[in-house]
Motif scaffolding. Structure first.
Motif, short mmCIF file in Angstrom:
data_model
loop_
_atom_site.label_atom_id
_atom_site.label_comp_id
_atom_site.label_asym_id
_atom_site.label_seq_id
_atom_site.Cartn_x
_atom_site.Cartn_y
_atom_site.Cartn_z
N TRP A 126 -14.45 17.47 18.94
CA TRP A 126 -14.22 16.52 17.85
C TRP A 126 -12.94 15.74 18.09
CZ3 TRP A 126 -9.82 16.59 15.01
CH2 TRP A 126 -9.10 17.79 14.91
N LEU A 127 -11.91 16.40 18.62
CA LEU A 127 -10.65 15.73 18.90
C LEU A 127 -10.83 14.68 20.00
CD1 LEU A 127 -7.48 15.87 18.33
CD2 LEU A 127 -7.44 17.12 20.49
N LEU A 128 -11.59 15.03 21.02
CA LEU A 128 -11.82 14.11 22.13
C LEU A 128 -12.67 12.92 21.71
CD1 LEU A 128 -12.27 16.76 24.94
CD2 LEU A 128 -10.22 15.41 24.42
N VAL A 129 -13.63 13.14 20.82
CA VAL A 129 -14.43 12.03 20.29
C VAL A 129 -13.54 11.10 19.48
CG1 VAL A 129 -16.31 11.41 18.72
CG2 VAL A 129 -16.61 13.29 20.34
N MET A 130 -12.67 11.68 18.65
CA MET A 130 -11.72 10.84 17.89
C MET A 130 -10.83 10.05 18.85
SD MET A 130 -10.54 13.11 14.58
CE MET A 130 -9.00 12.26 14.54
N HIS A 131 -10.39 10.71 19.91
CA HIS A 131 -9.53 10.02 20.88
C HIS A 131 -10.27 8.85 21.53
CE1 HIS A 131 -6.70 9.04 23.96
NE2 HIS A 131 -7.65 9.20 24.86
N LEU A 132 -11.51 9.04 21.90
CA LEU A 132 -12.28 7.97 22.52
C LEU A 132 -12.24 6.71 21.64
CD1 LEU A 132 -15.70 8.23 24.22
CD2 LEU A 132 -15.41 6.62 22.37
N PHE A 133 -12.51 6.86 20.36
CA PHE A 133 -12.53 5.70 19.48
C PHE A 133 -11.12 5.19 19.15
CE2 PHE A 133 -16.74 7.63 18.54
CZ PHE A 133 -17.48 6.61 19.10
N ASN A 134 -10.16 6.08 19.00
CA ASN A 134 -8.79 5.67 18.76
C ASN A 134 -8.23 4.91 19.98
OD1 ASN A 134 -6.32 5.82 17.05
ND2 ASN A 134 -5.56 6.91 18.85
N HIS A 135 -8.57 5.38 21.16
CA HIS A 135 -8.13 4.74 22.39
C HIS A 135 -8.63 3.30 22.45
CE1 HIS A 135 -8.52 3.78 26.72
NE2 HIS A 135 -7.32 4.33 26.78
N GLN A 136 -9.90 3.10 22.11
CA GLN A 136 -10.45 1.73 22.09
C GLN A 136 -9.66 0.86 21.12
OE1 GLN A 136 -14.45 0.52 21.66
NE2 GLN A 136 -15.30 2.30 22.71
N ALA A 137 -9.44 1.37 19.92
CA ALA A 137 -8.75 0.58 18.89
C ALA A 137 -7.33 0.22 19.34
CB ALA A 137 -8.72 1.33 17.57
N HIS A 138 -6.66 1.16 19.95
CA HIS A 138 -5.29 0.93 20.43
C HIS A 138 -5.26 -0.23 21.42
CE1 HIS A 138 -1.37 1.61 22.20
NE2 HIS A 138 -1.95 1.79 23.37
N HIS A 139 -6.10 -0.16 22.44
CA HIS A 139 -6.07 -1.19 23.47
C HIS A 139 -6.69 -2.51 23.01
CE1 HIS A 139 -4.08 1.14 26.46
NE2 HIS A 139 -4.97 2.12 26.37
N ARG A 140 -7.67 -2.45 22.11
CA ARG A 140 -8.16 -3.71 21.53
C ARG A 140 -7.04 -4.41 20.79
NH1 ARG A 140 -12.93 -1.07 20.02
NH2 ARG A 140 -12.07 -0.83 17.94
#
Length: 165
Positions: A126-140
């Motif tokens: 669950w943490l890694l799934v959250m990171h995947l989406f958070n990572h996208q938002a950060h770089h977007r």
């Protein structure tokens, strides 16, 4: 812990945002997309490539596909047009994949080796799934800043503004 429904919402949000972001980026000449803007990954294109890279790395860890992910920093698709096509495909894959998630799967741990620092880590999925989406938002967010500096505004990026299904 993130729920399957939350992951599905984030996948749809990311697909919506990525479509809007790529449409805005497509208004720039190719040389502008590749120009060094002083960002962490230098250019708009390289930052968009990095987002796709990370998504594929985590999808590989979660699903086994792709079986291999190139080294960090490799230009995955060569051109903006190819990157845009692959971004659409990755987003469709993320939306479909999150539709298959369960609470049980999310609660399990995943052990992986990072391509960033070579460290072996074990973290809850669950943490890694959250990171995947958070990572996208950060770089977007980095890309939207670069676009804003070029006088381009893609409008609100807020989750509550996402069109309803």
């Amino acid at each position: 812990m993130i729920s399957p429904e939350a992951a599905q919402t984030l996948a749809r949000y990311n697909a919506w945002m990525n479509a809007r972001l790529f449409a805005t980026c497509a208004t720039l000449p190719v040389d502008e997309l590749h120009a060094d803007r002083g960002a962490f990954f230098r250019s708009i294109h390289a930052t968009l490539n990095h987002i796709a890279y990370a998504d594929l790395a985590f999808l590989s860890r979660f699903t086994g596909e792709p079986a291999e992910v190139p080294e960090l920093g490799v230009d995955l698709f060569g051109s903006f047009a190819a990157l845009r096509r692959e971004r659409d495909a990755i987003d469709a894959r993320l939306v479909a994949w999150t539709g298959s998630l369960s609470v049980e799967w999310l609660a399990q741990a995943l052990t992986y080796t990072s391509k960033v620092d070579g460290a072996v880590r074990t973290r809850p999925r669950w943490l890694l799934v959250m990171h995947l989406f958070n990572h996208q938002a950060h770089h977007r967010g980095q890309v939207t800043t670069l676009l804003s500096q070029r006088g381009l505004d893609m409008g609100s990026t807020d989750l509550p503004f996402m069109p309803q299904d």
